[in-house]
Design a protein around this motif. Structure first.
Motif, PDB file in Angstrom:
ATOM      1  N   ALA A 220       0.809  -1.219   0.000  1.00  0.00           N
ATOM      2  CA  ALA A 220       0.000   0.000   0.000  1.00  0.00           C
ATOM      3  C   ALA A 220       0.842   1.269   0.000  1.00  0.00           C
ATOM      4  CB  ALA A 220      -0.937   0.025   1.202  1.00  0.00           C
ATOM      5  N   GLY A 221       2.168   1.121  -0.007  1.00  0.00           N
ATOM      6  CA  GLY A 221       3.060   2.292  -0.054  1.00  0.00           C
ATOM      7  C   GLY A 221       3.049   2.941  -1.425  1.00  0.00           C
ATOM      8  N   ASP A 222       4.005   3.801  -1.680  1.00  0.00           N
ATOM      9  CA  ASP A 222       4.070   4.582  -2.924  1.00  0.00           C
ATOM     10  C   ASP A 222       4.243   3.701  -4.155  1.00  0.00           C
ATOM     11  OD1 ASP A 222       5.944   7.255  -1.323  1.00  0.00           O
ATOM     12  OD2 ASP A 222       3.778   6.830  -1.404  1.00  0.00           O
ATOM     13  N   THR A 223       4.816   2.481  -3.985  1.00  0.00           N
ATOM     14  CA  THR A 223       5.122   1.630  -5.148  1.00  0.00           C
ATOM     15  C   THR A 223       3.960   0.718  -5.524  1.00  0.00           C
ATOM     16  OG1 THR A 223       6.076  -0.069  -3.716  1.00  0.00           O
ATOM     17  CG2 THR A 223       7.562   1.616  -4.564  1.00  0.00           C
ATOM     18  N   SER A 224       2.845   0.749  -4.768  1.00  0.00           N
ATOM     19  CA  SER A 224       1.761  -0.197  -5.005  1.00  0.00           C
ATOM     20  C   SER A 224       1.195  -0.087  -6.422  1.00  0.00           C
ATOM     21  CB  SER A 224       0.650   0.004  -3.982  1.00  0.00           C
ATOM     22  OG  SER A 224       0.123   1.321  -4.076  1.00  0.00           O
ATOM     23  N   ALA A 225       0.967   1.107  -6.884  1.00  0.00           N
ATOM     24  CA  ALA A 225       0.415   1.297  -8.231  1.00  0.00           C
ATOM     25  C   ALA A 225       1.382   0.796  -9.288  1.00  0.00           C
ATOM     26  CB  ALA A 225       0.093   2.766  -8.460  1.00  0.00           C
ATOM     27  N   ASP A 226       2.673   1.003  -9.071  1.00  0.00           N
ATOM     28  CA  ASP A 226       3.677   0.534 -10.031  1.00  0.00           C
ATOM     29  C   ASP A 226       3.715  -0.993 -10.090  1.00  0.00           C
ATOM     30  OD1 ASP A 226       4.361   3.143 -10.546  1.00  0.00           O
ATOM     31  OD2 ASP A 226       5.987   3.179  -9.070  1.00  0.00           O
ATOM     32  N   VAL A 227       3.586  -1.623  -8.924  1.00  0.00           N
ATOM     33  CA  VAL A 227       3.611  -3.084  -8.888  1.00  0.00           C
ATOM     34  C   VAL A 227       2.405  -3.656  -9.635  1.00  0.00           C
ATOM     35  CG1 VAL A 227       3.420  -5.095  -7.387  1.00  0.00           C
ATOM     36  CG2 VAL A 227       4.930  -3.214  -6.756  1.00  0.00           C
ATOM     37  N   ILE A 228       1.239  -3.072  -9.391  1.00  0.00           N
ATOM     38  CA  ILE A 228       0.028  -3.549 -10.059  1.00  0.00           C
ATOM     39  C   ILE A 228       0.152  -3.407 -11.573  1.00  0.00           C
ATOM     40  CG2 ILE A 228      -2.434  -3.118 -10.355  1.00  0.00           C
ATOM     41  CD1 ILE A 228      -2.512  -2.290  -7.398  1.00  0.00           C
ATOM     42  N   ALA A 229       0.669  -2.262 -12.014  1.00  0.00           N
ATOM     43  CA  ALA A 229       0.830  -2.031 -13.457  1.00  0.00           C
ATOM     44  C   ALA A 229       1.847  -2.993 -14.057  1.00  0.00           C
ATOM     45  CB  ALA A 229       1.253  -0.582 -13.700  1.00  0.00           C
ATOM     46  N   ALA A 230       2.948  -3.218 -13.329  1.00  0.00           N
ATOM     47  CA  ALA A 230       3.987  -4.113 -13.836  1.00  0.00           C
ATOM     48  C   ALA A 230       3.468  -5.550 -13.924  1.00  0.00           C
ATOM     49  CB  ALA A 230       5.215  -4.046 -12.941  1.00  0.00           C
ATOM     50  N   GLN A 231       2.687  -5.962 -12.932  1.00  0.00           N
ATOM     51  CA  GLN A 231       2.134  -7.318 -12.950  1.00  0.00           C
ATOM     52  C   GLN A 231       1.150  -7.483 -14.104  1.00  0.00           C
ATOM     53  OE1 GLN A 231       2.870 -10.052 -10.642  1.00  0.00           O
ATOM     54  NE2 GLN A 231       1.976 -10.965 -12.478  1.00  0.00           N
ATOM     55  N   ALA A 232       0.375  -6.447 -14.385  1.00  0.00           N
ATOM     56  CA  ALA A 232      -0.560  -6.502 -15.505  1.00  0.00           C
ATOM     57  C   ALA A 232       0.179  -6.659 -16.827  1.00  0.00           C
ATOM     58  CB  ALA A 232      -1.425  -5.244 -15.524  1.00  0.00           C
ATOM     59  N   GLU A 233       1.322  -5.982 -16.958  1.00  0.00           N
ATOM     60  CA  GLU A 233       2.130  -6.103 -18.180  1.00  0.00           C
ATOM     61  C   GLU A 233       2.668  -7.527 -18.332  1.00  0.00           C
ATOM     62  OE1 GLU A 233       5.169  -3.179 -18.137  1.00  0.00           O
ATOM     63  OE2 GLU A 233       3.792  -1.469 -18.314  1.00  0.00           O
ATOM     64  N   VAL A 234       3.107  -8.099 -17.210  1.00  0.00           N
ATOM     65  CA  VAL A 234       3.611  -9.479 -17.255  1.00  0.00           C
ATOM     66  C   VAL A 234       2.496 -10.428 -17.687  1.00  0.00           C
ATOM     67  CG1 VAL A 234       4.470 -11.404 -15.863  1.00  0.00           C
ATOM     68  CG2 VAL A 234       5.429  -9.114 -15.568  1.00  0.00           C
ATOM     69  N   ASP A 235       1.305 -10.280 -17.093  1.00  0.00           N
ATOM     70  CA  ASP A 235       0.189 -11.175 -17.399  1.00  0.00           C
ATOM     71  C   ASP A 235      -0.224 -11.071 -18.866  1.00  0.00           C
ATOM     72  OD1 ASP A 235       0.239 -11.930 -14.763  1.00  0.00           O
ATOM     73  OD2 ASP A 235      -1.444 -10.650 -14.156  1.00  0.00           O
TER      74      ASP A 235
END
Length: 436
Positions: A220-235
């Motif tokens: 839930a920190g500042d990187t949460s949105a980046d992680v979600i976006a990166a995981q979507a790209e991987v999927d």
């Protein structure tokens, strides 16, 4: 007296009368003999037979799960890793296409997947705590999955390896001593094993939830949105790359392979049929007049039109309470799960399966020939022959038919004598021969 016999007319009619009387006596005796023979031939006794109540239906042999795997894109087949009869695990790659024979977007997706995975890894490892939380969450998920697999194994497998220990006193040169023995065997898991596995699964679930909450908190920190976006790209990249291959969605047996190396295939073209042949079933339809007698757990026997001589067993595991109209009749779907068959037996899916469901176990029932049953406005009945030779009407209710016999209920006992229904076609002989 001499005058009487000299009368020609009197003499002729007297002779005719004697002949007629003699003929009638012969006919009467012959008819009586035939009647006695017919009476003996039409007398039978009530018998007893062990009969089970069954319901017969039909359906087709199916497997659960079953999958027909189709290509998601076109291209040239590069490798075929399986053949019919092979057993595969979930996520195994069965058939692949040559990447250069497919569209440029798929080739580009391979590079995109590598970059997306690297980007996700960089984001996750940018914070040591978050990276560790991700690892802990992954490990907790695997532990939970393993505990679930183990519990299902104990609950379903009938050949769980076990060991029993024993001890007995034996006399030796040094006196009496205990001799310890161990015996290995296979069978259903003990109840305490299953309870222990259930408790372990509950513990693993709690630990998984703890790790998930910790990971979510750090994410839930500042990187949460980046992680979600990166995981979507991987999927997204992974899904595109996966279109190059036929991948097993579950563990099972390969039934057929339609793709061969060098084949040019198109999107939606069938490649592989896959099924778990350890879990076979038949879905059949039972008439509304019989459905009330069918219960969950009823035992069933199944024969297959495609494989004569094979008898499969199983039990009713599902009954759809909502009927469907079929050719003007209301029928209900009943699912019969089959017991595991010998691996050497060929069981073609889709073949007609003839199902016999036992709704009442075998019990002694009274049987009479079908031709003994009569019917009138009062219902069904038979004529019982009493000890003095007279007959008595006995009302009965007929049931299952076994050969030329029918199950009956009524005031009858095993060994009672009853009459068959007579349809006599006897004609007395004409003593004067045939007329012209």
């Amino acid at each position: 007296m001499m005058t009487f016999w000299k009368n020609k007319n009197v003499r002729i009619w007297t002779i005719v009368g004697i002949v007629l009387i003699a003929a009638l006596l012969v006919v009467r005796g012959f008819s009586t003999a035939k009647a006695n023979d017919a009476s003996a031939a039409t007398e039978v006794t009530v018998s007893s037979l062990e009969v089970a109540e069954t319901i017969e239906a039909s359906g087709s042999l199916e497997a659960q799960p079953f999958a027909s795997l189709h290509w998601k894109t076109s291209g040239v087949v590069e490798a075929v890793n399986v053949q019919p009869g092979d057993f595969v695990n979930a996520d195994d790659i069965l058939v692949t296409l040559d990447p250069t024979s497919t569209s440029a977007s798929i080739v580009a997706a391979q590079a995109d997947l590598v970059n997306a995975q690297k980007n996700l890894e960089d984001i996750l490892t940018s914070g040591t705590d978050l990276a560790q939380a991700a690892i802990d969450l992954k490990n907790a998920q695997e532990d939970y999955d393993d505990a679930g697999y183990y519990l299902r194994y104990l609950q379903t497998d009938t050949k769980v390896p076990q060991t029993t220990y024993g001890a007995k006193l034996e006399q030796t040169n040094n006196g009496w001593k205990y001799k310890y023995t161990a015996e290995n065997f296979k069978g259903p898991a003990p109840k305490d094993w299953i309870i222990e596995a259930q408790n372990d699964l509950a513990l693993k679930k709690a630990e998984l939830e703890d790790k998930q909450r910790e990971y979510d908190r750090l994410l839930a920190g500042d990187t949460s949105a980046d992680v979600i976006a990166a995981q979507a790209e991987v999927d997204a990249a992974q899904a595109t790359v996966n279109s190059l291959s036929i991948i097993a969605p579950f563990a099972g047996e390969v039934l057929s392979v339609d793709s061969h190396v060098g084949d040019l295939v198109n999107a939606d073209e069938l490649s592989v049929n896959l099924a778990d042949m350890n879990h076979l079933y038949v879905e059949t339809q039972v008439d509304e007049s019989d459905i009330a007698n069918v219960k969950l757990g009823d035992q069933a026997e199944v024969t297959l039109d495609a494989v004569p001589g094979i008898l499969l067993t199983g039990e009713v595991t599902a009954i759809n309470p909502v009927g469907e109209v079929d050719s003007g009749l209301v029928k209900y779907k009943v699912r019969v799960e089959l017991d595991k068959a010998d691996d050497e037996i060929f069981l073609p899916l889709g073949t007609t399966a003839n199902v016999t469901i036992t709704v009442k176990e075998a019990a002694a029932m009274l049987m009479v020939p079908i031709t003994a049953i009569q019917n009138d406005v009062q219902g069904e009945f038979v004529w019982m022959i009493q000890s003095d030779g007279s007959t008595k009407r006995i009302d009965v209710v007929s049931g299952s038919i076994v050969g030329d016999q029918v199950v009956v209920t009524g005031d009858l006992q095993d060994g009672d004598r009853i009459q068959l229904v007579q349809t006599s076609g006897f004609e007395a002989p004409n003593p004067f021969g045939r007329g012209n």
